[in-house]
Design an enzyme around this catalytic site. Sequence first.
Site, PDB file in Angstrom:
ATOM      1  N   SER A 143       1.098 -13.951 -33.508  1.00 26.55           N
ATOM      2  CA  SER A 143       1.544 -14.377 -34.843  1.00 26.55           C
ATOM      3  C   SER A 143       3.052 -14.560 -34.796  1.00 26.55           C
ATOM      4  O   SER A 143       3.729 -13.923 -33.977  1.00 26.55           O
ATOM      5  CB  SER A 143       1.215 -13.289 -35.870  1.00 26.55           C
ATOM      6  N   TYR A 156       1.234  -3.750 -37.983  1.00 28.23           N
ATOM      7  CA  TYR A 156       0.714  -5.104 -37.710  1.00 28.23           C
ATOM      8  C   TYR A 156       1.738  -5.922 -36.920  1.00 28.23           C
ATOM      9  O   TYR A 156       1.411  -6.514 -35.888  1.00 28.23           O
ATOM     10  CB  TYR A 156       0.368  -5.808 -39.025  1.00 28.23           C
TER      11      TYR A 156
HETATM   12  N1  LIG Z   1      -4.108 -15.522 -41.639  1.00 30.07           N
HETATM   13  C1  LIG Z   1      -2.839 -15.436 -41.255  1.00 30.07           C
HETATM   14  O1  LIG Z   1      -1.908 -15.671 -42.035  1.00 30.07           O
HETATM   15  C2  LIG Z   1      -2.513 -15.109 -39.830  1.00 30.07           C
HETATM   16  C3  LIG Z   1      -1.215 -15.358 -39.372  1.00 30.07           C
HETATM   17  C4  LIG Z   1      -0.897 -15.057 -38.056  1.00 30.07           C
HETATM   18  C5  LIG Z   1      -1.853 -14.528 -37.219  1.00 30.07           C
HETATM   19  N2  LIG Z   1      -3.103 -14.288 -37.676  1.00 30.07           N
HETATM   20  C6  LIG Z   1      -4.084 -13.704 -36.763  1.00 30.07           C
HETATM   21  O2  LIG Z   1      -5.179 -14.584 -36.640  1.00 30.07           O
HETATM   22  C7  LIG Z   1      -6.313 -13.843 -36.196  1.00 30.07           C
HETATM   23  C8  LIG Z   1      -7.515 -14.246 -37.011  1.00 30.07           C
HETATM   24  O3  LIG Z   1      -7.326 -13.811 -38.357  1.00 30.07           O
HETATM   25  P1  LIG Z   1      -7.675 -14.725 -39.612  1.00 30.07           P
HETATM   26  O4  LIG Z   1      -6.418 -15.062 -40.270  1.00 30.07           O
HETATM   27  O5  LIG Z   1      -8.602 -15.801 -39.224  1.00 30.07           O
HETATM   28  O6  LIG Z   1      -8.365 -13.637 -40.567  1.00 30.07           O
HETATM   29  P2  LIG Z   1      -9.877 -13.321 -40.945  1.00 30.07           P
HETATM   30  O7  LIG Z   1     -10.505 -14.470 -41.646  1.00 30.07           O
HETATM   31  O8  LIG Z   1      -9.812 -12.004 -41.636  1.00 30.07           O
HETATM   32  O9  LIG Z   1     -10.599 -13.159 -39.532  1.00 30.07           O
HETATM   33  C9  LIG Z   1     -10.436 -11.992 -38.751  1.00 30.07           C
HETATM   34  C10 LIG Z   1     -11.570 -11.924 -37.760  1.00 30.07           C
HETATM   35  O10 LIG Z   1     -11.398 -10.737 -36.956  1.00 30.07           O
HETATM   36  C11 LIG Z   1     -12.608  -9.989 -36.999  1.00 30.07           C
HETATM   37  N3  LIG Z   1     -12.393  -8.553 -36.963  1.00 30.07           N
HETATM   38  C12 LIG Z   1     -11.489  -7.822 -37.675  1.00 30.07           C
HETATM   39  N4  LIG Z   1     -11.648  -6.510 -37.415  1.00 30.07           N
HETATM   40  C13 LIG Z   1     -12.675  -6.409 -36.529  1.00 30.07           C
HETATM   41  C14 LIG Z   1     -13.320  -5.327 -35.879  1.00 30.07           C
HETATM   42  N5  LIG Z   1     -12.945  -4.064 -36.096  1.00 30.07           N
HETATM   43  N6  LIG Z   1     -14.338  -5.599 -35.038  1.00 30.07           N
HETATM   44  C15 LIG Z   1     -14.756  -6.852 -34.824  1.00 30.07           C
HETATM   45  N7  LIG Z   1     -14.173  -7.938 -35.393  1.00 30.07           N
HETATM   46  C16 LIG Z   1     -13.154  -7.707 -36.245  1.00 30.07           C
HETATM   47  C17 LIG Z   1     -13.243 -10.354 -38.319  1.00 30.07           C
HETATM   48  O11 LIG Z   1     -14.630 -10.106 -38.192  1.00 30.07           O
HETATM   49  P3  LIG Z   1     -15.466  -9.413 -39.367  1.00 30.07           P
HETATM   50  O12 LIG Z   1     -15.300 -10.281 -40.548  1.00 30.07           O
HETATM   51  O13 LIG Z   1     -16.846  -9.420 -38.842  1.00 30.07           O
HETATM   52  O14 LIG Z   1     -14.862  -8.063 -39.559  1.00 30.07           O
HETATM   53  C18 LIG Z   1     -12.924 -11.837 -38.436  1.00 30.07           C
HETATM   54  O15 LIG Z   1     -13.869 -12.593 -37.726  1.00 30.07           O
HETATM   55  C19 LIG Z   1      -5.930 -12.371 -36.330  1.00 30.07           C
HETATM   56  O16 LIG Z   1      -5.573 -11.869 -35.049  1.00 30.07           O
HETATM   57  C20 LIG Z   1      -4.704 -12.405 -37.221  1.00 30.07           C
HETATM   58  O17 LIG Z   1      -3.849 -11.310 -36.995  1.00 30.07           O
HETATM   59  C21 LIG Z   1      -3.462 -14.564 -38.966  1.00 30.07           C
END
Ligand SMILES: NC(=O)c1ccc[n+]([C@@H]2O[C@H](COP(=O)([O-])OP(=O)(O)OC[C@H]3O[C@@H](n4cnc5c(N)ncnc54)[C@H](OP(=O)(O)O)[C@@H]3O)[C@@H](O)[C@H]2O)c1
Length: 267
Positions: A143, A156
């Site tokens: 990120s 985080y």
């Molecule tokens: N959204 C942002 O602004 C942003 C910015 C920078 C980086 N990121 C990164 O992008 C990545 C994806 O996040 P996203 O934004 O797409 O959010 P999201 O929609 O919340 O997706 C997160 C994913 O991670 C899985 N996950 C979380 N905890 C878990 C666990 N304990 N065991 C198994 N799976 C788990 C979730 O699965 P379940 O639903 O099944 O729990 C979901 O599929 C993350 O690494 C996040 O830090 C996000």
Amino acid sequence: MTTATNPRVLITGASSGIGRELAEIFARNGYRVLLAADDDLLDKAVDELRATGAAVDGHRLDLAVPDEVDRLAAWTQDVAGGVDALVLNAGTGVNGAFAGSATGLHEQLKVVDVNVRSVVHLAKLLVPGMVGAGHGRVLITSSIAGVSPGPYNSVYNASKAFLSSFAQALRDELRGSGVSVTTLMPGPTDTLFFDRAKMHDTKLGQSSKDDAKTVAEQGFSAMMKGTDHVVAGSFFNKVQSVAGHLLPDPLLAAVHRRMTMPGSGRR
Ligand SMILES: NC(=O)c1ccc[n+]([C@@H]2O[C@H](COP(=O)([O-])OP(=O)(O)OC[C@H]3O[C@@H](n4cnc5c(N)ncnc54)[C@H](OP(=O)(O)O)[C@@H]3O)[C@@H](O)[C@H]2O)c1
């Protein structure tokens, strides 16, 4: 139509957001897609992708539990005989004062276990197979948060700094092996992340966000080219990423706190 010769990818965090979009892109590109996540949305993602004719399997686990991570790696081997591409994307966040009672020890440690420990664990178990095969692509979702200390998101942001460093070091070690490592650095992206991190009353939670599909496409493209990293999404993310390398940490932290302090979105 997929066959035994189709390349195989394992994607963690594939039930929603960026990982869900990546799953669709890989399927469209003829990959056999192995999806891992923790809730009912995973089954929905598997069904939806299968309906397009893609070869898809899903594995539910809690990535915070090391035994379950071991089982995911073994399942990957059993179901597909290894992978050609590995997307370590799952992540979670917690917002709130570290020393305050609003955040618990368990949830802070879960951020470390999912974002850091599970990535190291899966990479250690699956990357050697790719090196042995002489080819492979790895994408690690870090990120732009990783370039700045993150008051109220302290664990985080630190987890993402770890991932960016780890990915670059692994990439360097694997030079000449046929395996590339790419770091995906999204900025604020429209996914379930902010809901789950309870960040709606923060300025960051209320800020404009990039589209998860665009972020996933940029990550996929960089991964396939073997690029070292990609700052996805808006031009502002790129500015922030450069600023993170130029400005002193205390200043970066002060700017960040204005965006992430609980209640900052109401001011
Ligand atoms: N959204 C942002 O602004 C942003 C910015 C920078 C980086 N990121 C990164 O992008 C990545 C994806 O996040 P996203 O934004 O797409 O959010 P999201 O929609 O919340 O997706 C997160 C994913 O991670 C899985 N996950 C979380 N905890 C878990 C666990 N304990 N065991 C198994 N799976 C788990 C979730 O699965 P379940 O639903 O099944 O729990 C979901 O599929 C993350 O690494 C996040 O830090 C996000």
